[in-house]
Motif scaffolding. Structure first.
Motif, PDB file in Angstrom:
ATOM      1  N   THR A 108       0.881  -1.216   0.006  1.00  0.00           N
ATOM      2  CA  THR A 108      -0.139   0.068   0.147  1.00  0.00           C
ATOM      3  C   THR A 108       0.884   1.205   0.039  1.00  0.00           C
ATOM      4  O   THR A 108       2.127   1.355   0.750  1.00  0.00           O
ATOM      5  CB  THR A 108      -0.739   0.212   1.344  1.00  0.00           C
ATOM      6  OG1 THR A 108      -1.719  -1.307   1.096  1.00  0.00           O
ATOM      7  CG2 THR A 108      -1.767   1.051   1.295  1.00  0.00           C
ATOM      8  N   TRP A 109       0.562   2.204  -0.766  1.00  0.00           N
ATOM      9  CA  TRP A 109       1.321   3.499  -0.744  1.00  0.00           C
ATOM     10  C   TRP A 109       0.685   4.038   0.304  1.00  0.00           C
ATOM     11  O   TRP A 109      -0.396   4.363   0.909  1.00  0.00           O
ATOM     12  CB  TRP A 109       0.711   4.200  -2.090  1.00  0.00           C
ATOM     13  CG  TRP A 109       1.371   5.448  -2.443  1.00  0.00           C
ATOM     14  CD1 TRP A 109       2.538   5.491  -3.313  1.00  0.00           C
ATOM     15  CD2 TRP A 109       1.178   7.043  -2.040  1.00  0.00           C
ATOM     16  NE1 TRP A 109       2.943   6.865  -3.409  1.00  0.00           N
ATOM     17  CE2 TRP A 109       2.152   7.651  -2.695  1.00  0.00           C
ATOM     18  CE3 TRP A 109       0.242   7.671  -1.275  1.00  0.00           C
ATOM     19  CZ2 TRP A 109       2.192   9.206  -2.601  1.00  0.00           C
ATOM     20  CZ3 TRP A 109       0.515   8.858  -0.911  1.00  0.00           C
ATOM     21  CH2 TRP A 109       1.293   9.636  -1.702  1.00  0.00           C
ATOM     22  N   GLY A 112      -8.559   1.607   1.446  1.00  0.00           N
ATOM     23  CA  GLY A 112      -7.166   0.984   1.803  1.00  0.00           C
ATOM     24  C   GLY A 112      -6.333   1.208   0.572  1.00  0.00           C
ATOM     25  O   GLY A 112      -5.386   0.247   0.745  1.00  0.00           O
ATOM     26  N   LEU A 113      -6.471   1.687  -0.454  1.00  0.00           N
ATOM     27  CA  LEU A 113      -5.955   1.975  -1.577  1.00  0.00           C
ATOM     28  C   LEU A 113      -4.461   2.898  -1.194  1.00  0.00           C
ATOM     29  O   LEU A 113      -3.688   2.971  -1.752  1.00  0.00           O
ATOM     30  CB  LEU A 113      -6.581   2.735  -2.687  1.00  0.00           C
ATOM     31  CG  LEU A 113      -7.867   1.803  -3.111  1.00  0.00           C
ATOM     32  CD1 LEU A 113      -8.427   2.699  -4.538  1.00  0.00           C
ATOM     33  CD2 LEU A 113      -7.267   0.598  -3.658  1.00  0.00           C
ATOM     34  N   TRP A 114      -4.458   3.520  -0.155  1.00  0.00           N
ATOM     35  CA  TRP A 114      -3.364   4.309   0.237  1.00  0.00           C
ATOM     36  C   TRP A 114      -3.644   4.477   1.842  1.00  0.00           C
ATOM     37  O   TRP A 114      -4.575   4.272   2.560  1.00  0.00           O
ATOM     38  CB  TRP A 114      -3.315   5.780  -0.343  1.00  0.00           C
ATOM     39  CG  TRP A 114      -4.181   6.795   0.181  1.00  0.00           C
ATOM     40  CD1 TRP A 114      -5.495   6.829  -0.281  1.00  0.00           C
ATOM     41  CD2 TRP A 114      -3.974   7.889   0.852  1.00  0.00           C
ATOM     42  NE1 TRP A 114      -6.185   7.881   0.220  1.00  0.00           N
ATOM     43  CE2 TRP A 114      -5.274   8.626   0.967  1.00  0.00           C
ATOM     44  CE3 TRP A 114      -2.866   8.469   1.233  1.00  0.00           C
ATOM     45  CZ2 TRP A 114      -5.080   9.951   1.439  1.00  0.00           C
ATOM     46  CZ3 TRP A 114      -2.809   9.772   2.015  1.00  0.00           C
ATOM     47  CH2 TRP A 114      -4.087  10.538   1.998  1.00  0.00           C
ATOM     48  N   ASP A 117      15.321   4.339   1.194  1.00  0.00           N
ATOM     49  CA  ASP A 117      15.533   5.035  -0.035  1.00  0.00           C
ATOM     50  C   ASP A 117      13.939   5.785  -0.192  1.00  0.00           C
ATOM     51  O   ASP A 117      13.519   6.247  -1.129  1.00  0.00           O
ATOM     52  CB  ASP A 117      15.302   4.257  -1.374  1.00  0.00           C
ATOM     53  CG  ASP A 117      14.365   2.917  -1.275  1.00  0.00           C
ATOM     54  OD1 ASP A 117      13.901   2.837  -0.212  1.00  0.00           O
ATOM     55  OD2 ASP A 117      14.488   2.410  -2.290  1.00  0.00           O
ATOM     56  N   ARG A 118      13.130   5.696   0.913  1.00  0.00           N
ATOM     57  CA  ARG A 118      11.650   6.277   0.865  1.00  0.00           C
ATOM     58  C   ARG A 118      11.982   7.791   0.703  1.00  0.00           C
ATOM     59  O   ARG A 118      12.891   8.642   1.393  1.00  0.00           O
ATOM     60  CB  ARG A 118      11.070   6.406   2.357  1.00  0.00           C
ATOM     61  CG  ARG A 118       9.653   6.685   2.233  1.00  0.00           C
ATOM     62  CD  ARG A 118       8.907   6.453   3.542  1.00  0.00           C
ATOM     63  NE  ARG A 118       7.709   6.717   3.567  1.00  0.00           N
ATOM     64  CZ  ARG A 118       6.923   6.641   4.688  1.00  0.00           C
ATOM     65  NH1 ARG A 118       7.214   6.535   5.828  1.00  0.00           N
ATOM     66  NH2 ARG A 118       5.597   7.028   4.560  1.00  0.00           N
ATOM     67  N   PRO A 119      11.335   8.558  -0.236  1.00  0.00           N
ATOM     68  CA  PRO A 119      11.415   9.953  -0.400  1.00  0.00           C
ATOM     69  C   PRO A 119      11.248  10.757   0.840  1.00  0.00           C
ATOM     70  O   PRO A 119      10.190  10.645   1.479  1.00  0.00           O
ATOM     71  CB  PRO A 119      10.487  10.210  -1.692  1.00  0.00           C
ATOM     72  CG  PRO A 119      10.003   9.267  -2.109  1.00  0.00           C
ATOM     73  CD  PRO A 119      10.475   8.053  -1.147  1.00  0.00           C
ATOM     74  N   PRO A 169       6.895   4.180  -2.984  1.00  0.00           N
ATOM     75  CA  PRO A 169       6.201   3.731  -1.804  1.00  0.00           C
ATOM     76  C   PRO A 169       5.605   4.461  -1.225  1.00  0.00           C
ATOM     77  O   PRO A 169       4.717   4.233  -0.249  1.00  0.00           O
ATOM     78  CB  PRO A 169       7.317   3.124  -1.121  1.00  0.00           C
ATOM     79  CG  PRO A 169       8.742   4.300  -1.483  1.00  0.00           C
ATOM     80  CD  PRO A 169       8.347   4.293  -2.768  1.00  0.00           C
ATOM     81  N   GLY A 170       5.690   5.924  -1.357  1.00  0.00           N
ATOM     82  CA  GLY A 170       4.828   7.109  -0.424  1.00  0.00           C
ATOM     83  C   GLY A 170       6.081   7.829   0.249  1.00  0.00           C
ATOM     84  O   GLY A 170       6.871   7.184   0.761  1.00  0.00           O
ATOM     85  N   PRO A 171       5.844   9.158   0.355  1.00  0.00           N
ATOM     86  CA  PRO A 171       6.805  10.021   1.003  1.00  0.00           C
ATOM     87  C   PRO A 171       6.675  10.205   2.434  1.00  0.00           C
ATOM     88  O   PRO A 171       5.521  10.078   2.963  1.00  0.00           O
ATOM     89  CB  PRO A 171       6.656  11.227   0.304  1.00  0.00           C
ATOM     90  CG  PRO A 171       5.085  11.480   0.138  1.00  0.00           C
ATOM     91  CD  PRO A 171       4.635  10.013  -0.171  1.00  0.00           C
ATOM     92  N   LEU A 172       7.630  10.508   3.111  1.00  0.00           N
ATOM     93  CA  LEU A 172       7.762  10.972   4.301  1.00  0.00           C
ATOM     94  C   LEU A 172       7.856  12.750   4.131  1.00  0.00           C
ATOM     95  O   LEU A 172       8.816  13.225   3.464  1.00  0.00           O
ATOM     96  CB  LEU A 172       8.766  10.669   5.250  1.00  0.00           C
ATOM     97  CG  LEU A 172       8.859  11.216   6.711  1.00  0.00           C
ATOM     98  CD1 LEU A 172       9.477  10.333   7.695  1.00  0.00           C
ATOM     99  CD2 LEU A 172       9.691  12.584   6.798  1.00  0.00           C
ATOM    100  N   ILE A 173       6.756  13.301   4.856  1.00  0.00           N
ATOM    101  CA  ILE A 173       6.729  14.899   4.609  1.00  0.00           C
ATOM    102  C   ILE A 173       7.003  15.686   6.006  1.00  0.00           C
ATOM    103  O   ILE A 173       5.962  15.387   7.044  1.00  0.00           O
ATOM    104  CB  ILE A 173       5.571  15.234   3.947  1.00  0.00           C
ATOM    105  CG1 ILE A 173       5.038  14.575   2.608  1.00  0.00           C
ATOM    106  CG2 ILE A 173       5.540  16.782   3.715  1.00  0.00           C
ATOM    107  CD1 ILE A 173       3.856  14.850   1.868  1.00  0.00           C
TER     108      ILE A 173
END
Length: 239
Positions: free
Chosen positions: A2-3, A31-33, A81-83, A106-110
Motif C-alpha cells: 500500500t502507498w 485501503g488504496l493508500w 530510499d523512501r522520499p 512507496p509514498g513519501p515522508l513529509i
C-alpha cells in the motif's frame, strides 16, 4: 504494498482534512493508500516539549531545532530510499512529473515546517528534498503537504474511475488542458463549438490540441517555450 504517506507536523489534528473526502477520502477508506500523522513535539526531550529556538545570528521568529526534527524523522522509520520531503517556499517547484514519480514509489515522508523554517543541518543530515507549491509563503507546510498528497493519490491505481482521466490533463504533455463543454448545448447564448458535436474524432483531437497550445502560449509562456524547444529541429551538419 500500500502507498503510504507519513506527515510530521506540529498540528496532526489538521489531517486528513480535505484528504478525507471525495476521491482521496474514498481511496483512504478503501485501503488504496494509508496516511500516518506524527506530532513533532513527541520527539522533544524537555518537559515543555520545546521544538524551536531563536535563530543563530539573531533575527525575528523561531527555528525548528535540528535534533528534534531529526528524532521525529528517525522515529517514523521506513525504507532508506523512501522520499523525504520538506514543504518549503524556497524549494524546487512541484511539477506533475515529480508528482508522477512520487505516486509510483512507496509514498513519501513529509516534514511540515513552521515559524522561520527548519535548521539547515537536519535538512542536510537527513537528505530532505525541499518542495514548493509556488512563489508565496504559507503559515506552515500542512496545506502544501495536503496539496501534494492529493495530487499523488489521484494517480494511484484504482483511485480514479477511468485510468485515462489522468492522461489528458494540464501538464501531462507539457501543455495546459483544452477547454471542456457539456450539456446544455447552448448556455446564455454561448453554444458548444460545432467541432465537438461533429463526431469526427480526428478533427476533435486536432481542435483540442490547438486550443491547448493557444492557452499555453497565452497563460504560461514558460511552458510554451519549453514545448517549442522540444519541437525545434536539431541542427545537423554533414560529417
Amino acid at each position: 504494498m500500500t502507498w503510504r504517506a507519513t506527515v510530521l507536523t506540529l498540528f496532526p489534528e489538521t489531517f486528513p482534512g480535505p484528504l478525507g473526502v471525495s476521491l482521496a477520502g474514498r481511496a483512504l477508506a478503501a485501503g488504496l493508500w494509508a496516511l500516518e500523522t506524527r506530532d513533532i513535539r513527541d520527539s522533544a526531550t524537555d518537559r515543555h516539549r520545546s521544538v524551536d529556538d531563536t535563530p543563530a545570528g539573531g533575527g525575528p521568529g523561531m527555528v525548528l531545532r535540528a535534533d528534534v526534527v531529526a528524532a521525529a524523522i528517525d522515529a517514523a522509520g521506513g525504507a532508506p530510499d523512501r522520499p523525504k520531503l520538506l514543504m518549503s517556499p524556497r524549494g524546487r517547484p512541484l511539477t506533475q512529473s515529480r508528482v508522477m514519480e512520487l505516486a509510483a514509489g512507496p509514498g513519501p515522508l513529509i516534514v511540515c515546517g513552521r515559524f522561520e523554517g527548519v535548521d539547515q543541518r537536519v535538512i542536510e543530515a537527513r537528505g530532505l528534498e525541499e518542495i514548493s507549491l509556488g512563489d508565496y509563503v504559507l503559515s506552515g507546510g500542512e496545506i502544501a503537504a495536503m496539496a501534494l498528497l492529493d495530487a499523488c493519490v489521484r494517480l494511484l491505481p484504482g483511485v480514479m474511475g477511468t485510468a485515462e482521466s489522468g492522461a489528458e490533463e494540464s501538464f501531462s504533455h507539457g501543455l495546459l488542458e483544452y477547454p471542456h463543454y457539456t450539456r446544455p448545448q447552448a448556455f446564455e447564448g454561448r453554444p458548444i463549438p460545432d467541432i465537438l458535436l461533429s463526431g469526427d474524432h480526428a478533427k476533435i483531437a486536432a481542435w483540442r490540441r490547438a486550443e491547448a497550445e493557444a492557452l499555453t502560449r497565452e497563460r504560461r509562456p514558460d511552458l510554451w517555450a519549453a514545448q517549442a524547444g522540444q519541437k525545434a529541429p536539431k541542427n545537423t551538419t554533414d560529417g
